[in-house]
Every structure is written in C-alpha cells, then in structure tokens.
Scaffold this active site. Structure first.
Site, PDB file in Angstrom:
ATOM      1  N   MET A 115       0.697  -2.701  12.231  1.00 56.98           N
ATOM      2  CA  MET A 115      -0.007  -3.744  12.970  1.00 56.98           C
ATOM      3  C   MET A 115       0.166  -3.637  14.483  1.00 56.98           C
ATOM      4  SD  MET A 115      -1.580  -5.047  10.489  1.00 56.98           S
ATOM      5  CE  MET A 115      -2.300  -6.588  11.019  1.00 56.98           C
ATOM      6  N   LYS A 116       0.344  -2.420  14.966  1.00 56.72           N
ATOM      7  CA  LYS A 116       0.402  -2.216  16.414  1.00 56.72           C
ATOM      8  C   LYS A 116      -0.688  -1.215  16.796  1.00 56.72           C
ATOM      9  CE  LYS A 116       3.634  -1.337  20.153  1.00 56.72           C
ATOM     10  NZ  LYS A 116       2.674  -0.567  20.949  1.00 56.72           N
ATOM     11  N   ILE A 117      -1.382  -1.522  17.867  1.00 54.84           N
ATOM     12  CA  ILE A 117      -2.476  -0.641  18.284  1.00 54.84           C
ATOM     13  C   ILE A 117      -1.895   0.656  18.847  1.00 54.84           C
ATOM     14  CG2 ILE A 117      -4.396  -0.395  19.916  1.00 54.84           C
ATOM     15  CD1 ILE A 117      -4.697  -3.515  19.649  1.00 54.84           C
ATOM     16  N   LEU A 118      -2.396   1.767  18.364  1.00 57.23           N
ATOM     17  CA  LEU A 118      -1.901   3.065  18.832  1.00 57.23           C
ATOM     18  C   LEU A 118      -2.578   3.436  20.152  1.00 57.23           C
ATOM     19  CD1 LEU A 118      -1.955   4.801  15.354  1.00 57.23           C
ATOM     20  CD2 LEU A 118       0.109   4.399  16.719  1.00 57.23           C
TER      21      LEU A 118
ATOM     22  N   ASN B 138      -6.595   4.957   8.307  1.00 59.29           N
ATOM     23  CA  ASN B 138      -6.177   3.550   8.321  1.00 59.29           C
ATOM     24  C   ASN B 138      -6.920   2.791   7.235  1.00 59.29           C
ATOM     25  OD1 ASN B 138      -4.944   1.136   9.317  1.00 59.29           O
ATOM     26  ND2 ASN B 138      -6.846   0.622  10.376  1.00 59.29           N
TER      27      ASN B 138
ATOM     28  N   HIS C  32      -8.249  -1.147   6.475  1.00 59.46           N
ATOM     29  CA  HIS C  32      -8.445  -2.445   7.134  1.00 59.46           C
ATOM     30  C   HIS C  32      -9.131  -3.397   6.159  1.00 59.46           C
ATOM     31  CE1 HIS C  32      -9.017  -5.321  10.332  1.00 59.46           C
ATOM     32  NE2 HIS C  32     -10.260  -5.481   9.912  1.00 59.46           N
TER      33      HIS C  32
ATOM     34  N   ASN D  24       0.843  -1.210   0.000  1.00 65.14           N
ATOM     35  CA  ASN D  24       0.000   0.000   0.000  1.00 65.14           C
ATOM     36  C   ASN D  24       0.874   1.255   0.000  1.00 65.14           C
ATOM     37  OD1 ASN D  24      -3.099  -0.353   0.246  1.00 65.14           O
ATOM     38  ND2 ASN D  24      -2.245  -2.008   1.483  1.00 65.14           N
TER      39      ASN D  24
HETATM   40  C1  GAR Z   1      -3.184  -4.420   4.047  1.00 63.39           C
HETATM   41  O1  GAR Z   1      -3.952  -5.354   3.363  1.00 63.39           O
HETATM   42  C2  GAR Z   1      -4.020  -3.705   5.081  1.00 63.39           C
HETATM   43  O2  GAR Z   1      -5.384  -3.661   4.763  1.00 63.39           O
HETATM   44  C3  GAR Z   1      -3.801  -4.534   6.317  1.00 63.39           C
HETATM   45  O3  GAR Z   1      -2.477  -4.942   6.248  1.00 63.39           O
HETATM   46  C4  GAR Z   1      -2.086  -5.102   4.884  1.00 63.39           C
HETATM   47  C5  GAR Z   1      -0.737  -4.469   4.704  1.00 63.39           C
HETATM   48  O4  GAR Z   1      -0.172  -4.816   3.493  1.00 63.39           O
HETATM   49  N1  GAR Z   1      -4.066  -3.765   7.492  1.00 63.39           N
HETATM   50  C6  GAR Z   1      -4.592  -4.250   8.617  1.00 63.39           C
HETATM   51  O5  GAR Z   1      -4.871  -5.422   8.758  1.00 63.39           O
HETATM   52  C7  GAR Z   1      -4.836  -3.229   9.722  1.00 63.39           C
HETATM   53  N2  GAR Z   1      -5.703  -3.725  10.730  1.00 63.39           N
HETATM   54  P1  GAR Z   1       1.035  -3.975   2.885  1.00 63.39           P
HETATM   55  O6  GAR Z   1       2.119  -3.905   3.958  1.00 63.39           O
HETATM   56  O7  GAR Z   1       1.480  -4.764   1.699  1.00 63.39           O
HETATM   57  O8  GAR Z   1       0.531  -2.617   2.514  1.00 63.39           O
END
Ligand code: GAR
Length: 212
Positions: A90-93, A107, A109, A14
C-alpha cells in the site's frame, strides 16, 4: 527455477494463495523473499512459517521515497528475482523503481480499473450504486493503479450487500486469478512490450483477458 519476490503491507492473504500455488507446483517458481513496509504485517508471519526470507523497509529509516525504493530494489536484485508481485503493498512506488523493474512488476487492485483507482473501492462502488465490482491484475508503471491490464474478474453486487459482502466476494476471485496470471508470467506466456501486455504473443485488449 524462476524467482518471485512478494511485496506486502498487511494480512497477506493473496501472498498465502501464491505461496500455496508455488507449493503445489501450480506456479513453477520459488518465492525467494517477502518485503513489507509495515513491521506488523501478518503476511510476514505467513512467510516466516515456511522459512521464506523476509525484510521490512520503513519509510522513517530513509531520507526520501527514492532512497527507500533504491534499497528495496537492491535487496530484490540481490536475489536476482524474475518477477515482483505486489500483493496489498500500500505504498506508491517511485518512477525510478518502476522503471528499474519495467515489465517485471504485477499488481492486484480491488476494482474494475480504470474505475476506482486508489482507496476504499468497495465503499465507492456501493455508494455509486454499481451492480458489479471486481478485481484487476495489471503490470505496474509510474501511474498509481495504472499500467497494462492483464486480467479482470467481475463479481455481482446485490441490492442488500454491504462493503464486507462485496469485499469477500471480490477477494475469493483474487485468490483464484492472481496465481493464474503469475503462472502465465513465469511460463513466459505473458509479457509487457512498449506498455502493452501480450499473452501467447497476442496483445491483450484494454480491459485484459476476458474473465467473467
Ligand atoms: C487485496 O484485496 C488487494 O487487492 C488490495 O489489498 C488487499 C490486500 O489483501 N490491494 C490494493 O488495494 C492495491 N491498490 P491481502 O494483504 O490479504 O492480500
């Protein structure tokens, strides 16, 4: 030019989509720093390859989460950032952090929130027998995967799909919609007031702007 910080924990695909959108001028802003809570996050390499400053904050180097988030916040403030983009962070703020930057954190999700907050969203959708899944972009508040929804993109789940199929289909949408929402924010079309997301001065419905 407005300034964006991106927080990551992993591969940063992303982040790549957002970097590309800035590079092309689709998002009229500059990514001024990339922060990770994991030393080996591949996204750090992506940022370094285009000379974006990076910084790693490891939980083990701090007494508690508050101290860690305070240090991250101070770092971001040193760049005077306009927007903080969580892209697979992936860490809760901590509530202190989300309040400090209220209305300035987005964010993404991988589920149609409020369904499947937390982890393993693809697996859970498959096990439930859902026929659709998707991804959500929302403002961040103190609740995990909470906060006003801005935009969701839906994808179908077909009878023979496995987790990877659903993930691939969902990710394609993420790379499409995250740059778009960031552009809205940067162009002052999108804002948060009293916990409600507004686009072009109008409050967005609970599920965000409709995007099929
Ligand atoms: C993404 O798919 C995003 O939606 C998810 O992590 C992935 C990161 O991929 N986020 C979560 O699960 C947040 N709760 P990337 O590092 O390739 O962008």
């Amino acid at each position: 030019m407005k300034k964006i910080a991106v927080l990551i924990s992993g591969q940063g695909s992303n982040l790549q989509a957002i970097m590309d959108a800035c590079e092309k001028g689709f998002i009229p802003a500059k990514i001024v720093c990339v922060v990770s809570n994991k030393m080996d996050a591949f996204g750090l390499e992506r940022a370094k390859s285009v000379v974006i400053p990076t910084n790693v904050f490891l939980r083990r180097d701090f007494m508690n989460n508050q101290e860690m988030d305070r240090a991250i916040g101070d770092y971001l403030e040193s760049f005077n950032v306009d927007l903080i983009v969580l892209a697979g962070y992936m860490k809760i703020l901590t509530p202190e952090f989300t309040q400090r930057f209220q209305g300035k954190i987005l964010n993404i999700h991988p589920s149609l929130l409020p369904k499947y907050a937390g982890l393993n969203t693809y697996q859970r959708a498959l096990e439930t027998g859902d026929t659709e899944h998707g991804t959500t972009i929302h403002f961040v508040n103190e609740e995990v995967d909470g906060g006003a929804i801005v935009l969701q993109a839906k994808v179908p789940i077909f009878p023979n799909d496995n987790v990877e199929d659903i993930e691939l289909r969902t990710r394609e949408q993420e790379y499409r919609i995250y740059p778009m929402v960031i552009k809205w924010f940067i162009e002052d079309r999108l804002s948060l007031k009293a916990g409600i997301a507004y686009l072009d001065g109008k409050p967005l419905p609970e599920q965000g702007y409709a995007c099929e």
